[in-house]
Write an enzyme that holds these catalytic residues in place. Structure first.
Site, short mmCIF file in Angstrom:
data_model
loop_
_atom_site.label_atom_id
_atom_site.label_comp_id
_atom_site.label_asym_id
_atom_site.label_seq_id
_atom_site.Cartn_x
_atom_site.Cartn_y
_atom_site.Cartn_z
N SER A 1 0.60 -1.13 0.06
CA SER A 1 0.15 -0.14 0.04
C SER A 1 1.04 1.29 0.03
O SER A 1 0.31 2.39 -0.42
CB SER A 1 -0.94 -0.06 1.33
OG SER A 1 -0.20 -0.18 2.39
N ASP A 54 -5.01 6.75 10.12
CA ASP A 54 -4.70 5.25 10.68
C ASP A 54 -3.29 5.20 11.31
O ASP A 54 -2.90 4.26 11.80
CB ASP A 54 -4.83 4.25 9.52
CG ASP A 54 -3.82 4.66 8.24
OD1 ASP A 54 -2.89 5.33 8.22
OD2 ASP A 54 -4.07 4.00 7.35
N HIS A 102 -0.27 4.86 7.15
CA HIS A 102 0.19 5.33 5.48
C HIS A 102 0.42 6.74 5.58
O HIS A 102 -0.49 7.65 6.12
CB HIS A 102 -1.38 4.89 4.93
CG HIS A 102 -1.37 3.58 4.79
ND1 HIS A 102 -2.37 3.03 5.57
CD2 HIS A 102 -0.81 2.57 4.01
CE1 HIS A 102 -2.35 1.59 5.32
NE2 HIS A 102 -1.56 1.49 4.44
#
Length: 245
Positions: free
Chosen positions: A71, A220, A223
């Site tokens: 990601s 979060d 990221h």
């Protein structure tokens, strides 16, 4: 009366001969014209084919840098994937006029096992430089490190076997101490160990100056934001730029 009739016949014969000559002349002109058009079309087709071939060569002449990751590479949570660090690096490359195109092969949630399963398909891109950014999800899930290291080694071997001249850059990663200090330390050391064993270029820690800093990460806490990705790009560029030059 007979003389007049004979004269008319002679005139008609001459007229027919003249007419036939003109017909033959025009037929010849027509055939020549068709031949010239055919030659012109052939030349035009040949020129077009040549131009197309040149254009195709130009469009495929750029070398490829494949970013193979999770990601972080994919730019999770960003509005535009070009704001992820591979896209930022492409802008740096373009600004310097370097003949490289970046292929972003990041998949959110990817583990080293998933990467091992899709490496053969990704290698169809024929990379000149291969940047391997996998392992973070293994660490966060507590995957046994011998498995993660074996998967990364399989990916490295696949690249080297298919493209011996390809330069491989390994992105190092670190994780919070949730899994215990021994696991955390061994995870951190796995990347420089692999780089040394395989003679790879190493980005010591991809998230250097970003990991754990709230303002540079999304809600979060994992990221990076757009600003955070600029720092990731800087971390990678420090290792990549000397390779490209």
């Amino acid at each position: 009366m007979l003389k007049n009739r004979q004269l008319i016949i002679n005139i008609n014969n001459r007229t027919q001969k003249v007419f036939l000559k003109f017909c033959c002349f025009y037929v010849l002109l027509f055939l020549l014209s068709c031949k010239q058009d055919a030659s012109k079309n052939t030349m035009d087709s040949a020129e077009t084919a040549t131009e197309t071939e040149v254009e195709t060569t130009k469009s495929t002449s750029s070398k490829k840098i494949v970013f193979f990751g999770d990601s972080l590479t994919a730019g999770y949570g960003l509005e535009d994937v070009d704001d992820a660090f591979p896209g930022i690096i492409q802008n740096k490359i373009d600004a310097l006029g370097l003949d490289y195109n970046i292929v972003n092969s990041g998949v959110s949630g990817e583990t080293t096992s998933g990467g091992k399963n899709r490496i053969d398909w990704v290698l169809n891109e024929e990379p000149s430089v291969f940047i391997l950014e996998l392992g973070a999800n293994d660490g966060l899930r507590g995957v046994p490190l011998d498995q993660s290291k074996a998967n990364l080694q399989t990916i490295i071997d696949a690249v080297k076997t298919k493209y011996p001249e390809t330069i491989i850059v390994l992105a190092g990663m670190q994780i919070p101490p949730n899994m215990g200090q021994d696991y955390t330390t061994a995870f951190k050391n796995m990347f420089p160990d692999l780089a040394k064993e395989n003679n790879l270029h190493l980005v010591p820690f991809l998230l250097e100056d970003v990991g754990g800093i709230p303002d540079l990460n999304q809600s979060d806490g994992i990221h990076p934001t757009k600003a955070g990705h600029k720092i990731l790009a800087k971390n990678v560029w420090e290792v990549l730029q000397p390779i490209l030059k």
